[in-house]
Design an enzyme around this catalytic site. Structure first.
Site, PDB file in Angstrom:
ATOM      1  CB  CYS A 132      -0.948  -0.003   1.196  1.00 42.20           C
ATOM      2  SG  CYS A 132      -0.163  -0.418   2.767  1.00 42.20           S
ATOM      3  CG  HIS A 244      -0.971   4.055   4.468  1.00 41.92           C
ATOM      4  ND1 HIS A 244      -1.665   3.792   5.627  1.00 41.92           N
ATOM      5  CD2 HIS A 244      -0.518   2.838   4.031  1.00 41.92           C
ATOM      6  CE1 HIS A 244      -1.632   2.487   5.867  1.00 41.92           C
ATOM      7  NE2 HIS A 244      -0.946   1.891   4.917  1.00 41.92           N
TER       8      HIS A 244
END
Length: 342
Positions: A132, A244
């Site tokens: 990710c 994130h």
């Protein structure tokens, strides 16, 4: 005529998000099967915001013969068992685990960055989805690399607890609640308390002192973007549920200004530039949740190196970092290789 699509691991965070995105993007699927472990067999799962519900089947007993593609979000252990079985039956596997990412016979794909590499999928009938944190970073780096050629990247990540699955999200919620009422906040999923704290440790430690998450960012960036790029990463878990963030410092071979970089990023696929040099003129994780874009802010020149830039990069890790990228790969696979849809 559309595709027959399997979503494996459909009861988890990423699997559910895959179903949501398939519905949102109106993926041309004539039939969708959802499979998971035995404990979820028989459960009913919603297909996005539609009224349609899908019944979970046991992956152990599922026959992939006649299915076109399978989006896997089941972890490396189950993937090792079932991905080769699906692939051998003619069902192309798009795998979200780390198992095949560095396999030289398996393409590691971010469609905005290296779409052409998907042609290599025929070797094993498996395509890997990157980590990710890598996925959003290479989306930001690619258009800049094309213009000024990147030499070195130094990145510090601020990764949400959803990257550790439902257990990570539950732990942040429970610890936060416990702290407010005066109860103990003992760590279970994480190595230390995550509520009101940051933990500079994601995945296992390696012999050189880095963690496996940091290693993934290095080797995956090289495989996806350019093996000559030097990368060093420090990956940190933060008390954020979804999204994130990354502080990225880039050194280039050729001259590039902050203004040029902004102009390039403003037109780059998959990127949304929000870079106002004022209070609130940047994107934070809470604002990116549910969005497809990789957001870039705080683009500025680094005077400590000859051709350097620093920037801030934010993305929904359950989307671009996992489920969205997998669906984009499926769309690419359909357009370029399967060619069944009308």
């Amino acid at each position: 005529m559309g595709y027959r699509v399997v979503v494996a691991g459909a009861t988890g965070n990423v699997g559910r998000e895959m179903l949501n995105i398939l519905a949102e993007r109106q993926f041309p699927a004539d039939e969708i099967a959802v499979v998971a472990s035995a404990r979820s067999t028989g459960d009913m799962i919603e297909f996005g915001d539609t009224d349609r519900k899908l019944k979970v089947q046991n992956i152990e007993h599922f026959d992939p013969t006649g299915w076109d593609m399978a989006l896997f979000a089941v972890g490396s252990e189950a993937t090792a068992i079932h991905a080769p079985r699906f692939a051998a039956a003619g069902c192309t596997v798009i795998d979200n685990s780390s198992l095949y990412r560095m396999d030289p016979d398996v393409p590691l794909i971010v469609p905005e960055v290296n779409a052409d590499a998907i042609a290599l999928h025929t070797k094993k009938n498996i395509i890997a989805n990157p980590n990710c944190s890598t996925a959003q970073m290479v989306v930001a780096l690619k258009p800049l690399h094309d213009v000024a050629k990147i030499k070195r990247v130094v990145v510090a990540t601020y990764q949400s607890v959803s990257g550790a699955g439902k257990q990570g999200m539950d732990e942040l919620f429970e610890q936060s609640r416990n702290i407010f009422v005066g109860d103990p906040a003992e760590p279970k999923k994480f190595t230390k308390q995550i509520a009101f704290n940051v933990i500079p440790h994601i995945d296992k430690f390696l012999d050189d002192g880095s963690t496996k998450e940091e290693w993934k960012m290095v080797v995956e960036t090289k495989k996806i973007l350019d093996p000559k790029i030097k990368v060093t990463a420090t990956c940190v878990r933060v008390p954020v549920f979804v999204g994130h963030s990354e502080a990225i410092n880039i050194e280039f071979e050729n001259e590039i200004s902050a203004k040029q970089a902004q102009e390039i990023l403003r037109e780059a696929p998959g990127v949304m530039l929000v870079d106002k040099r004022e209070d609130g003129g940047y994107v934070t994780p809470i604002e990116c949740v549910g969005d497809y874009a990789t957001y870039i802010s705080r683009v500025r020149e680094d005077s400590t190196v000859e051709n350097g830039l620093s920037l801030w990069c934010v993305s929904d890790n359950l989307r671009k970092g996992a489920a969205l990228n997998a669906v984009q790969i499926a769309e690419l696979l359909g357009r370029k290789h399967l060619k069944k849809a009308a």
